[in-house]
Scaffold this active site. Structure first.
Site, mmCIF file in Angstrom:
data_model
loop_
_atom_site.group_PDB
_atom_site.id
_atom_site.type_symbol
_atom_site.label_atom_id
_atom_site.label_comp_id
_atom_site.label_asym_id
_atom_site.label_seq_id
_atom_site.Cartn_x
_atom_site.Cartn_y
_atom_site.Cartn_z
ATOM 1 N N HIS A 74 0.855 -1.186 0.000
ATOM 2 C CA HIS A 74 0.000 0.000 0.000
ATOM 3 C C HIS A 74 0.892 1.238 0.000
ATOM 4 C CE1 HIS A 74 -3.864 -1.977 1.781
ATOM 5 N NE2 HIS A 74 -3.275 -2.758 0.890
ATOM 6 N N GLU A 76 1.065 3.895 1.842
ATOM 7 C CA GLU A 76 1.627 4.284 3.130
ATOM 8 C C GLU A 76 2.790 3.372 3.520
ATOM 9 O OE1 GLU A 76 -2.881 5.105 3.369
ATOM 10 O OE2 GLU A 76 -1.551 3.625 2.451
ATOM 11 N N CYS A 104 -5.853 2.248 5.771
ATOM 12 C CA CYS A 104 -6.521 0.999 6.115
ATOM 13 C C CYS A 104 -5.957 0.479 7.437
ATOM 14 C CB CYS A 104 -6.321 -0.021 4.997
ATOM 15 S SG CYS A 104 -4.654 -0.744 4.973
ATOM 16 N N CYS A 107 -2.153 -0.320 7.271
ATOM 17 C CA CYS A 107 -1.329 0.887 7.210
ATOM 18 C C CYS A 107 -1.386 1.647 8.525
ATOM 19 C CB CYS A 107 -1.773 1.763 6.051
ATOM 20 S SG CYS A 107 -1.478 0.989 4.443
#
Length: 177
Positions: A74, A76, A104, A107
């Protein structure tokens, strides 16, 4: 032919010229630049992030899940990994993270583990759910007792578990985090 990850990463974020006097909106625009470049180059989903320390971008990333076949890639996480590599530390306790969307649960956990004290984001997890991302489902799962979650968890109580933790506890040269 396989494309190397460094090449894919460059497709996420093309402009490396960053001024030291940027404001919150400017850092967020850099995160959006990463996200748009990632989407336009088929690197991954519509997410971007930058990590900033003392006015300097020390990590940046776009979502790279589909191009790397890595469900943890992801934006991040990519940005945090780069920031930690650049600083040669796992502790980002004075940094700020800018993300194009509310992080999310994975993250968010990484943000806590990295010690990042502030996050700025634009879109919400509900916005993400509305375009097909299941962050809200995971948030809801985490609120359930372990036995009610959709994934079955079974504990195997082995003596090695205690032995391993005892060894860690007694280790004199450990690096605590």
């Amino acid at each position: 032919m396989l494309i190397g990850i460094p090449f894919l990463w460059k497709l996420c974020f093309i402009n490396d010229d960053i001024a030291m006097t940027l404001q919150h909106e400017d850092y967020m625009k850099l995160a959006f630049d990463a996200a748009f470049n990632g989407v336009r180059n088929n690197v991954g989903g519509p997410f971007g992030a930058v990590v900033v320390l003392k006015g300097e971008v020390i990590g940046k990333g776009c979502n790279m899940v589909s191009s790397t076949n890595d469900p943890t890639a992801h934006a991040e996480i990519v940005a945090i990994r780069e920031a930690c590599r650049n600083l040669q530390t796992f502790n980002l306790n004075n940094a700020v993270l800018y993300a194009t969307c509310e992080p999310c649960p994975m993250c968010l956990s990484a943000i806590y583990w990295a010690g990042i004290p502030a996050v700025y984001y634009c879109s919400t997890r509900v916005d993400a759910e509305n375009i097909g991302f299941s962050d809200n489902f995971i948030y809801n799962e985490l609120d359930k007792p372990i036995e009610e979650r959709s994934i079955r968890f079974s504990r195997l109580n082995l003596e090695e578990g205690g032995e391993l933790f005892n060894e860690w506890t007694n280790k004199e040269d450990k690096i605590v985090y």
